[in-house]
Motif scaffolding. Structure first.
Motif, PDB file in Angstrom:
ATOM      1  N   THR A   1       0.841  -1.185   0.000  1.00 29.22           N
ATOM      2  CA  THR A   1       0.000   0.000   0.000  1.00 29.22           C
ATOM      3  C   THR A   1       0.880   1.241   0.000  1.00 29.22           C
ATOM      4  OG1 THR A   1      -1.629  -1.220   1.294  1.00 29.22           O
ATOM      5  CG2 THR A   1      -1.867   1.157   1.250  1.00 29.22           C
ATOM      6  N   LEU A   2       0.422   2.288  -0.657  1.00 23.29           N
ATOM      7  CA  LEU A   2       1.147   3.553  -0.695  1.00 23.29           C
ATOM      8  C   LEU A   2       0.544   4.518   0.319  1.00 23.29           C
ATOM      9  CD1 LEU A   2       1.389   3.995  -4.568  1.00 23.29           C
ATOM     10  CD2 LEU A   2       3.259   3.374  -3.027  1.00 23.29           C
ATOM     11  N   PHE A   3       1.392   5.374   0.884  1.00 21.59           N
ATOM     12  CA  PHE A   3       0.891   6.394   1.803  1.00 21.59           C
ATOM     13  C   PHE A   3      -0.189   7.229   1.113  1.00 21.59           C
ATOM     14  CE2 PHE A   3       4.326   7.165   5.266  1.00 21.59           C
ATOM     15  CZ  PHE A   3       4.348   5.819   5.563  1.00 21.59           C
ATOM     16  N   SER A   4       0.025   7.567  -0.162  1.00 22.94           N
ATOM     17  CA  SER A   4      -0.942   8.409  -0.881  1.00 22.94           C
ATOM     18  C   SER A   4      -2.304   7.738  -0.988  1.00 22.94           C
ATOM     19  CB  SER A   4      -0.411   8.767  -2.265  1.00 22.94           C
ATOM     20  OG  SER A   4      -0.198   7.595  -3.042  1.00 22.94           O
ATOM     21  N   GLU A   5      -2.322   6.411  -1.006  1.00 24.79           N
ATOM     22  CA  GLU A   5      -3.587   5.670  -1.062  1.00 24.79           C
ATOM     23  C   GLU A   5      -4.229   5.550   0.325  1.00 24.79           C
ATOM     24  OE1 GLU A   5      -2.229   2.609  -4.643  1.00 24.79           O
ATOM     25  OE2 GLU A   5      -2.239   1.918  -2.561  1.00 24.79           O
ATOM     26  N   ALA A   6      -3.410   5.508   1.353  1.00 19.96           N
ATOM     27  CA  ALA A   6      -3.904   5.300   2.723  1.00 19.96           C
ATOM     28  C   ALA A   6      -4.520   6.561   3.316  1.00 19.96           C
ATOM     29  CB  ALA A   6      -2.765   4.813   3.608  1.00 19.96           C
ATOM     30  N   LYS A   7      -3.961   7.715   2.965  1.00 22.87           N
ATOM     31  CA  LYS A   7      -4.475   8.967   3.525  1.00 22.87           C
ATOM     32  C   LYS A   7      -5.909   9.196   3.056  1.00 22.87           C
ATOM     33  CE  LYS A   7      -0.021  11.235   3.932  1.00 22.87           C
ATOM     34  NZ  LYS A   7       0.804  12.393   3.525  1.00 22.87           N
ATOM     35  N   GLY A   8      -6.744   9.578   3.981  1.00 22.71           N
ATOM     36  CA  GLY A   8      -8.157   9.825   3.677  1.00 22.71           C
ATOM     37  C   GLY A   8      -9.043   8.606   3.859  1.00 22.71           C
ATOM     38  N   ARG A   9      -8.427   7.449   4.105  1.00 23.29           N
ATOM     39  CA  ARG A   9      -9.216   6.223   4.271  1.00 23.29           C
ATOM     40  C   ARG A   9     -10.027   6.271   5.576  1.00 23.29           C
ATOM     41  NH1 ARG A   9      -6.150   1.012   2.134  1.00 23.29           N
ATOM     42  NH2 ARG A   9      -5.811   2.564   0.533  1.00 23.29           N
TER      43      ARG A   9
ATOM     44  N   VAL B   1     -11.755   5.002   9.004  1.00 18.08           N
ATOM     45  CA  VAL B   1     -11.479   4.030  10.063  1.00 18.08           C
ATOM     46  C   VAL B   1     -12.827   3.611  10.630  1.00 18.08           C
ATOM     47  CG1 VAL B   1     -10.349   3.602  12.273  1.00 18.08           C
ATOM     48  CG2 VAL B   1      -9.256   5.112  10.570  1.00 18.08           C
ATOM     49  N   VAL B   2     -13.103   2.312  10.583  1.00 21.02           N
ATOM     50  CA  VAL B   2     -14.426   1.794  10.946  1.00 21.02           C
ATOM     51  C   VAL B   2     -14.313   0.819  12.113  1.00 21.02           C
ATOM     52  CG1 VAL B   2     -16.419   0.483  10.084  1.00 21.02           C
ATOM     53  CG2 VAL B   2     -15.210   2.065   8.561  1.00 21.02           C
TER      54      VAL B   2
ATOM     55  N   GLY C   1      -7.569  -2.529   5.048  1.00 19.27           N
ATOM     56  CA  GLY C   1      -8.089  -2.974   3.768  1.00 19.27           C
ATOM     57  C   GLY C   1      -7.978  -1.923   2.675  1.00 19.27           C
ATOM     58  N   GLU C   2      -8.389  -2.307   1.475  1.00 17.55           N
ATOM     59  CA  GLU C   2      -8.317  -1.391   0.333  1.00 17.55           C
ATOM     60  C   GLU C   2      -9.312  -0.243   0.435  1.00 17.55           C
ATOM     61  OE1 GLU C   2      -8.320  -3.172  -3.508  1.00 17.55           O
ATOM     62  OE2 GLU C   2      -7.000  -4.789  -2.863  1.00 17.55           O
ATOM     63  N   ASP C   3     -10.405  -0.470   1.187  1.00 21.30           N
ATOM     64  CA  ASP C   3     -11.424   0.567   1.294  1.00 21.30           C
ATOM     65  C   ASP C   3     -11.514   1.212   2.669  1.00 21.30           C
ATOM     66  OD1 ASP C   3     -12.326   0.188  -1.383  1.00 21.30           O
ATOM     67  OD2 ASP C   3     -13.271  -1.662  -0.709  1.00 21.30           O
TER      68      ASP C   3
ATOM     69  N   ALA D   1       0.631  -3.576   4.370  1.00 24.17           N
ATOM     70  CA  ALA D   1      -0.564  -3.253   5.150  1.00 24.17           C
ATOM     71  C   ALA D   1      -0.736  -4.181   6.346  1.00 24.17           C
ATOM     72  CB  ALA D   1      -1.800  -3.301   4.253  1.00 24.17           C
ATOM     73  N   GLU D   2      -0.354  -5.436   6.219  1.00 17.58           N
ATOM     74  CA  GLU D   2      -0.566  -6.389   7.318  1.00 17.58           C
ATOM     75  C   GLU D   2       0.366  -6.163   8.500  1.00 17.58           C
ATOM     76  OE1 GLU D   2       2.306  -8.055   4.419  1.00 17.58           O
ATOM     77  OE2 GLU D   2       0.306  -7.239   4.189  1.00 17.58           O
ATOM     78  N   SER D   3       1.528  -5.574   8.266  1.00 18.69           N
ATOM     79  CA  SER D   3       2.490  -5.393   9.364  1.00 18.69           C
ATOM     80  C   SER D   3       2.878  -3.937   9.610  1.00 18.69           C
ATOM     81  CB  SER D   3       3.765  -6.189   9.057  1.00 18.69           C
ATOM     82  OG  SER D   3       4.427  -5.636   7.925  1.00 18.69           O
TER      83      SER D   3
END
Length: 145
Positions: free
Chosen positions: A2-10, A12-13, A59-61, A111-113
């Motif tokens: 996963t990239l930081f750019s993809e993770a930001k804004g995700r 948290v549920v 996760g991805e979403d 992402a897992e670790s």
């Protein structure tokens, strides 16, 4: 990966309430372990920090946690690594031999670790295993041998 750019804004549920309990604002990297130590969150009721070890899944979403009580104020170890001085993206990368390798454009992690696997530079990539330090001026990586 996963990239930081993809993770930001995700989002948290919480898995116990199915409610959104926060939103990823920044990833806090500990250069000593070459991994993501915590997530800095926005839009929470209880704090602004989620330790990576308290994440159920990245996760991805969405990022999932058992409950909103996993979100707290930053502890001493996390607080020491918060702020612009410790952000990697946009920083100059210097090797331990003093060579300028370019600027960090993104960071890849497992992402897992939470382990940092690569620093993406403008025209190359550096293994996350070479990360030595992050400061206000630069990111320092071990020189290639």
């Amino acid at each position: 990966m996963t990239l930081f750019s993809e993770a930001k804004g995700r989002q948290v549920v919480s898995t116990s309430t199915a409610d959104t309990v926060g939103k990823v604002h920044e990833l806090v990297v500990d250069p000593a372990t070459r991994s993501v130590l915590a997530l800095e969150l926005k839009k929470t009721a209880s704090g602004d920090t989620l330790r990576y070890t308290d994440i159920t899944a990245f996760g991805e979403d969405a990022v999932t946690v058992a409950g909103a009580d996993a979100i707290t104020e930053a502890g001493e170890d996390v607080a020491a690594l918060l702020g612009k001085d410790h952000h990697l993206i946009g920083k100059r990368v210097l090797s331990s031999a003093g060579d300028d390798l370019g600027k960090v454009t993104d960071v890849e992690f497992a992402a897992e670790s939470g382990r940092v696997t690569a620093l993406h530079l403008e025209s190359s990539e550096v293994s996350g295993q070479r990360l030595l330090g992050v400061g206000s001026y630069a990111v320092v990586v071990a020189a290639e041998q």
